[in-house]
Design an enzyme around this catalytic site. Sequence first.
Site, PDB file in Angstrom:
ATOM      1  N   ASP A   1       0.858  -1.177   0.000  1.00  0.00           N
ATOM      2  CA  ASP A   1       0.000   0.000   0.000  1.00  0.00           C
ATOM      3  C   ASP A   1       0.905   1.241   0.000  1.00  0.00           C
ATOM      4  O   ASP A   1       2.087   1.157   0.361  1.00  0.00           O
ATOM      5  CB  ASP A   1      -0.872  -0.044   1.272  1.00  0.00           C
ATOM      6  CG  ASP A   1      -1.658   1.230   1.454  1.00  0.00           C
ATOM      7  OD1 ASP A   1      -2.324   1.644   0.501  1.00  0.00           O
ATOM      8  OD2 ASP A   1      -1.585   1.817   2.557  1.00  0.00           O
TER       9      ASP A   1
ATOM     10  N   ASP B   1      -0.342   5.108   0.807  1.00  0.00           N
ATOM     11  CA  ASP B   1      -0.647   6.137   1.805  1.00  0.00           C
ATOM     12  C   ASP B   1      -0.712   5.581   3.223  1.00  0.00           C
ATOM     13  O   ASP B   1      -1.416   4.599   3.496  1.00  0.00           O
ATOM     14  CB  ASP B   1      -1.975   6.818   1.458  1.00  0.00           C
ATOM     15  CG  ASP B   1      -1.840   7.684   0.220  1.00  0.00           C
ATOM     16  OD1 ASP B   1      -1.138   8.706   0.304  1.00  0.00           O
ATOM     17  OD2 ASP B   1      -2.411   7.312  -0.824  1.00  0.00           O
TER      18      ASP B   1
HETATM   19 MG   LIG Z   1      -3.077   3.186   3.300  1.00  0.00          MG
END
Ligand SMILES: [Mg+2]
Length: 272
Positions: A95, A97
Amino acid sequence: MGLLLVHSQEAPTHEFIRLLIVECCPTPLQWLCEVAGYWPVLEHCHTTRSRASQICSMSDILVIQYQTVRYDTLPLSPISRNRLNAVKRKILVLDLDETLIHSHHDGVLRPTVRPGTPPDFILKVVIDKHPVRFFVHKRPHVDFFLEVVSQWYELVVFTASMEIYGSAVADKLDNNRNILKRRYYRQHCTLDLGSYIKDLSVVHDDLSSIVILDNSPGAYRSHPDNAIPIKSWFSDPSDTALLNLLPMLDALRFTADVRSVLSRNLHQHRLW
Ligand SMILES: [Mg+2]
């Protein structure tokens, strides 16, 4: 980084711990230990010995040794090389962010980073015909983390963000190393009750060899046994979560099925 070895009354059952010891300890026999579960080892591998003892006493396990571990990409032993050749190369889904970076854009009234902290890079993207600047901060140790794990896994970026932003962030993190080539974005997620779910079968159909690292448990709701949770990162400059994961990721690549280890991760189920 510290490696914590613990002892319990239970019989040694887990290939993960044995591999961890083989890979990390110069003299494994002297460090022979038995463990009740692996998560305490990972969660507190950066801790001090006294703090580790305190934590382990709550879990009915006993610290028998503590050692600083460096990850200088040492060559594998013949035994480990054979083991690695016998299993499939794994995929690590990352991932962006709050896992690898944190960003805010123009017009945010309360940015989560301390005022005056310069971003690591600024992205200029056009969203709905409007130019937007994103101020991106890299999680501590992310460059080293990517450099090391790219030697162990095929890396795949999977973000619920828009492609125009996610691809620009991934380009910056890749930094011409060609290690973040495969990418999936918001349009590859499944929308369920207003939240984006990442379906790992989009990335690879063999779930025995795919792992996802994501700060949002909802993102891997369909595949909890393939997930490694990580605390959301916004601004803490002393954060070591990525470094702390290296011992586990180093060991996990030797497993026949990542779910044999990750399904034991009771820690993540408490996040639900
Ligand atoms: Mg995230």
